[in-house]
Design a protein around this motif. Structure first.
Motif, PDB file in Angstrom:
ATOM      1  N   VAL A 244       0.919  -1.251   0.107  1.00  0.00           N
ATOM      2  CA  VAL A 244      -0.046  -0.204  -0.110  1.00  0.00           C
ATOM      3  C   VAL A 244       0.926   1.297  -0.274  1.00  0.00           C
ATOM      4  O   VAL A 244       2.078   1.554   0.713  1.00  0.00           O
ATOM      5  CB  VAL A 244      -0.791  -0.162   1.409  1.00  0.00           C
ATOM      6  CG1 VAL A 244      -1.606   1.337   1.368  1.00  0.00           C
ATOM      7  CG2 VAL A 244      -1.948  -1.229   1.205  1.00  0.00           C
ATOM      8  N   THR A 245       0.640   2.217  -0.844  1.00  0.00           N
ATOM      9  CA  THR A 245       1.167   3.315  -0.908  1.00  0.00           C
ATOM     10  C   THR A 245       0.290   4.501  -0.968  1.00  0.00           C
ATOM     11  O   THR A 245      -1.089   4.416  -0.854  1.00  0.00           O
ATOM     12  CB  THR A 245       2.056   3.447  -2.409  1.00  0.00           C
ATOM     13  OG1 THR A 245       1.152   3.641  -3.329  1.00  0.00           O
ATOM     14  CG2 THR A 245       2.791   2.308  -2.724  1.00  0.00           C
ATOM     15  N   ASP A 246       0.970   5.961  -1.057  1.00  0.00           N
ATOM     16  CA  ASP A 246      -0.024   7.079  -0.998  1.00  0.00           C
ATOM     17  C   ASP A 246      -0.742   7.136  -2.266  1.00  0.00           C
ATOM     18  O   ASP A 246      -1.806   7.878  -1.995  1.00  0.00           O
ATOM     19  CB  ASP A 246       1.077   8.393  -1.110  1.00  0.00           C
ATOM     20  CG  ASP A 246       1.635   8.242   0.161  1.00  0.00           C
ATOM     21  OD1 ASP A 246       1.285   7.696   1.418  1.00  0.00           O
ATOM     22  OD2 ASP A 246       2.795   8.976   0.185  1.00  0.00           O
ATOM     23  N   ASP A 247      -0.462   6.216  -3.416  1.00  0.00           N
ATOM     24  CA  ASP A 247      -1.426   6.445  -4.418  1.00  0.00           C
ATOM     25  C   ASP A 247      -2.669   5.205  -4.103  1.00  0.00           C
ATOM     26  O   ASP A 247      -3.586   5.241  -5.201  1.00  0.00           O
ATOM     27  CB  ASP A 247      -0.721   5.914  -5.538  1.00  0.00           C
ATOM     28  CG  ASP A 247       0.506   7.144  -5.837  1.00  0.00           C
ATOM     29  OD1 ASP A 247       0.203   8.306  -5.727  1.00  0.00           O
ATOM     30  OD2 ASP A 247       1.498   6.688  -6.123  1.00  0.00           O
ATOM     31  N   THR A 248      -2.430   4.486  -3.377  1.00  0.00           N
ATOM     32  CA  THR A 248      -3.560   3.367  -3.283  1.00  0.00           C
ATOM     33  C   THR A 248      -4.825   3.763  -2.813  1.00  0.00           C
ATOM     34  O   THR A 248      -4.930   4.770  -1.790  1.00  0.00           O
ATOM     35  CB  THR A 248      -3.051   2.212  -2.148  1.00  0.00           C
ATOM     36  OG1 THR A 248      -1.564   1.787  -2.667  1.00  0.00           O
ATOM     37  CG2 THR A 248      -4.127   1.240  -2.232  1.00  0.00           C
ATOM     38  N   ARG A 249      -5.869   3.533  -3.468  1.00  0.00           N
ATOM     39  CA  ARG A 249      -7.353   3.898  -3.170  1.00  0.00           C
ATOM     40  C   ARG A 249      -8.273   2.765  -3.013  1.00  0.00           C
ATOM     41  O   ARG A 249      -9.469   2.916  -2.256  1.00  0.00           O
ATOM     42  CB  ARG A 249      -7.846   4.869  -4.529  1.00  0.00           C
ATOM     43  CG  ARG A 249      -7.076   6.118  -4.602  1.00  0.00           C
ATOM     44  CD  ARG A 249      -7.119   7.144  -3.346  1.00  0.00           C
ATOM     45  NE  ARG A 249      -6.609   8.249  -3.516  1.00  0.00           N
ATOM     46  CZ  ARG A 249      -5.221   8.593  -3.164  1.00  0.00           C
ATOM     47  NH1 ARG A 249      -4.738   7.506  -2.501  1.00  0.00           N
ATOM     48  NH2 ARG A 249      -4.615   9.771  -3.181  1.00  0.00           N
ATOM     49  N   VAL A 250      -7.997   1.738  -3.602  1.00  0.00           N
ATOM     50  CA  VAL A 250      -8.954   0.479  -3.430  1.00  0.00           C
ATOM     51  C   VAL A 250      -8.141  -0.896  -2.897  1.00  0.00           C
ATOM     52  O   VAL A 250      -6.902  -1.159  -3.655  1.00  0.00           O
ATOM     53  CB  VAL A 250      -9.459   0.268  -4.694  1.00  0.00           C
ATOM     54  CG1 VAL A 250     -10.345  -0.931  -4.538  1.00  0.00           C
ATOM     55  CG2 VAL A 250     -10.018   1.174  -5.212  1.00  0.00           C
ATOM     56  N   LEU A 251      -8.605  -1.551  -1.985  1.00  0.00           N
ATOM     57  CA  LEU A 251      -8.162  -2.679  -1.679  1.00  0.00           C
ATOM     58  C   LEU A 251      -9.451  -3.694  -2.139  1.00  0.00           C
ATOM     59  O   LEU A 251     -10.325  -3.556  -1.587  1.00  0.00           O
ATOM     60  CB  LEU A 251      -7.921  -3.001  -0.061  1.00  0.00           C
ATOM     61  CG  LEU A 251      -6.656  -2.329   0.735  1.00  0.00           C
ATOM     62  CD1 LEU A 251      -6.527  -2.908   1.914  1.00  0.00           C
ATOM     63  CD2 LEU A 251      -5.489  -2.604  -0.052  1.00  0.00           C
ATOM     64  N   VAL A 252      -8.920  -4.885  -2.870  1.00  0.00           N
ATOM     65  CA  VAL A 252      -9.707  -5.926  -3.087  1.00  0.00           C
ATOM     66  C   VAL A 252      -9.186  -7.168  -2.433  1.00  0.00           C
ATOM     67  O   VAL A 252      -8.379  -7.605  -2.720  1.00  0.00           O
ATOM     68  CB  VAL A 252      -9.717  -5.920  -4.610  1.00  0.00           C
ATOM     69  CG1 VAL A 252     -10.486  -7.273  -5.346  1.00  0.00           C
ATOM     70  CG2 VAL A 252     -10.116  -4.736  -5.324  1.00  0.00           C
ATOM     71  N   GLY A 253     -10.248  -7.629  -1.659  1.00  0.00           N
ATOM     72  CA  GLY A 253      -9.603  -9.222  -1.002  1.00  0.00           C
ATOM     73  C   GLY A 253     -10.806 -10.020  -1.529  1.00  0.00           C
ATOM     74  O   GLY A 253     -11.924  -9.949  -1.160  1.00  0.00           O
ATOM     75  N   HIS A 254     -10.091 -11.191  -1.951  1.00  0.00           N
ATOM     76  CA  HIS A 254     -10.804 -12.529  -2.325  1.00  0.00           C
ATOM     77  C   HIS A 254     -10.632 -13.189  -0.927  1.00  0.00           C
ATOM     78  O   HIS A 254      -9.575 -13.815  -0.661  1.00  0.00           O
ATOM     79  CB  HIS A 254     -10.344 -12.946  -3.380  1.00  0.00           C
ATOM     80  CG  HIS A 254     -10.844 -14.200  -3.876  1.00  0.00           C
ATOM     81  ND1 HIS A 254     -10.313 -15.414  -3.932  1.00  0.00           N
ATOM     82  CD2 HIS A 254     -12.292 -14.699  -4.283  1.00  0.00           C
ATOM     83  CE1 HIS A 254     -11.057 -16.516  -4.164  1.00  0.00           C
ATOM     84  NE2 HIS A 254     -12.216 -15.936  -4.367  1.00  0.00           N
ATOM     85  N   SER A 255     -11.800 -13.946  -0.686  1.00  0.00           N
ATOM     86  CA  SER A 255     -11.727 -15.179   0.250  1.00  0.00           C
ATOM     87  C   SER A 255     -11.170 -14.827   1.527  1.00  0.00           C
ATOM     88  O   SER A 255     -11.456 -13.824   2.297  1.00  0.00           O
ATOM     89  CB  SER A 255     -11.084 -16.325  -0.327  1.00  0.00           C
ATOM     90  OG  SER A 255     -11.225 -17.623   0.625  1.00  0.00           O
ATOM     91  N   LEU A 256     -10.194 -15.400   1.983  1.00  0.00           N
ATOM     92  CA  LEU A 256      -9.115 -15.069   3.255  1.00  0.00           C
ATOM     93  C   LEU A 256      -8.666 -13.846   3.121  1.00  0.00           C
ATOM     94  O   LEU A 256      -8.452 -13.169   4.038  1.00  0.00           O
ATOM     95  CB  LEU A 256      -8.372 -16.033   3.743  1.00  0.00           C
ATOM     96  CG  LEU A 256      -7.260 -15.774   4.886  1.00  0.00           C
ATOM     97  CD1 LEU A 256      -8.200 -15.620   6.147  1.00  0.00           C
ATOM     98  CD2 LEU A 256      -6.183 -16.765   4.889  1.00  0.00           C
ATOM     99  N   GLY A 257      -8.463 -13.389   1.835  1.00  0.00           N
ATOM    100  CA  GLY A 257      -7.866 -11.888   1.542  1.00  0.00           C
ATOM    101  C   GLY A 257      -8.885 -10.988   1.913  1.00  0.00           C
ATOM    102  O   GLY A 257      -8.195  -9.748   2.242  1.00  0.00           O
ATOM    103  N   SER A 258     -10.002 -11.132   1.936  1.00  0.00           N
ATOM    104  CA  SER A 258     -10.844 -10.049   2.381  1.00  0.00           C
ATOM    105  C   SER A 258     -10.870 -10.070   3.950  1.00  0.00           C
ATOM    106  O   SER A 258     -11.009  -8.756   4.374  1.00  0.00           O
ATOM    107  CB  SER A 258     -12.298 -10.530   2.167  1.00  0.00           C
ATOM    108  OG  SER A 258     -12.778 -11.673   2.719  1.00  0.00           O
ATOM    109  N   VAL A 259     -10.592 -11.102   4.627  1.00  0.00           N
ATOM    110  CA  VAL A 259     -10.329 -10.768   6.022  1.00  0.00           C
ATOM    111  C   VAL A 259      -9.038 -10.185   6.489  1.00  0.00           C
ATOM    112  O   VAL A 259      -8.868  -9.129   7.292  1.00  0.00           O
ATOM    113  CB  VAL A 259     -10.336 -12.047   7.018  1.00  0.00           C
ATOM    114  CG1 VAL A 259     -10.103 -12.216   8.426  1.00  0.00           C
ATOM    115  CG2 VAL A 259     -11.492 -13.043   6.555  1.00  0.00           C
TER     116      VAL A 259
END
Length: 285
Positions: free
Chosen positions: A160-175
């Motif tokens: 994650v950087t200063d440019d990051t606007r969206v996190l997309v989490g799939h399955s355990l990645g959403s946790v």
């Protein structure tokens, strides 16, 4: 730097960040097209990778080495999660025999019955029992082993950087994504997109969420302005399709149809619902 950071789920221990990007980015691009949203460049999207943390170290084979079987499913968390998956798979798939109250008493025989039943499931088609057991152990490791949890979270923080606007989490990645946002309210991330999420499994997942000192499960994640949760009716990993009762009315929930591969990350990403959520997040102020 990447505006979108994607977080994978279990079963990726033999993959890598570039390999995942090679399949996830085209799928997301198709989702953007279906949503009639502006395209993203390849370097706008990155995959935070931590699957290697679950890959066993190389070793010399012993004479009596054998693949994992029912006896390797740990008591407690692993068995309870397996039985929960069985119950949800049976609810949505007629080919899966339904467990009964006696079966759910968590006896050793019920573990083998669960593995046998899931072997007939459309959802788990092609997934060998030993692979499913490995997946159970990865979920347990993340939720129950603080060292593993911290190592995974460090990988996310590095992406994650200063440019990051969206996190997309799939399955355990959403946790992982949810907990990362709770831990870092200073991040500029404005949108969370969860795909096939187990966040709604109350006892095994929701009640184990780490949301920060003095905050219980259900806390709104960081500075996020929009949270979009997308699930398939037949996705056994995401039995709770509507997360609003647990996380608040601001969560927007969508049901999509992914066919036989209900939990597949790329089938989620290429939907217009995912494309629209990611695009909207990228263009939030």
């Amino acid at each position: 730097m990447a505006r979108v950071v994607c977080l994978h789920g279990v079963g990726q221990q033999f993959s890598g960040e570039r390999e995942l990007h090679g399949s996830w980015f085209p799928a997301l691009t198709d989702g953007l097209t279906r949503a009639e949203a502006p395209a993203l460049a390849a370097d706008d999207v990155t995959c935070a990778f931590y699957g290697d943390l679950f890959r066993p170290r190389g070793r010399t084979l012993a004479a009596r080495d054998a693949p994992l079987d029912a006896g390797d499913v740990g008591a407690g968390f692993e068995t309870e999660l397996l039985l929960a998956l069985w119950a949800e798979a049976a609810r949505t798939d007629r080919a899966v025999v339904s467990p009964d109250a006696r079966t759910l008493a968590r006896a050793p025989r019920s573990v083998q019955r669960a593995l046998n039943a899931l072997d007939n499931s459309r959802f788990f088609a092609g997934l060998a029992p030993r692979a499913l057991i490995h997946d159970l152990k990865q979920v347990r490791a993340y939720l129950c082993d603080p060292a593993v949890r911290e190592a995974v979270q460090r990988r996310v923080a590095a992406a994650v950087t200063d440019d990051t606007r969206v996190l997309v989490g799939h399955s355990l990645g959403s946790v992982v994504a949810y907990e990362a946002l709770c831990a870092h309210p200073e991040w500029p991330v404005r949108s969370l997109v969860t795909l096939g999420s187990p966040l709604g499994i109350r006892t095994l997942v929701f009640e184990r969420l780490r949301t920060g000192e003095g905050a219980g499960p259900g806390r709104w994640p960081g500075r996020v302005a929009h949270w979009t949760n997308i699930s398939d009716e037949g996705d056994a990993v995401a039995p709770t399709k509507d997360l609003r009762p647990l996380f608040g009315e601001r969560v927007v929930n969508h049901l999509v149809h992914n066919g036989a591969r209900a939990h597949d990350a790329t089938r989620y990403l290429n939907t217009p619902e995912a494309g629209r959520a990611v695009s909207d997040g990228c263009h939030l102020a």
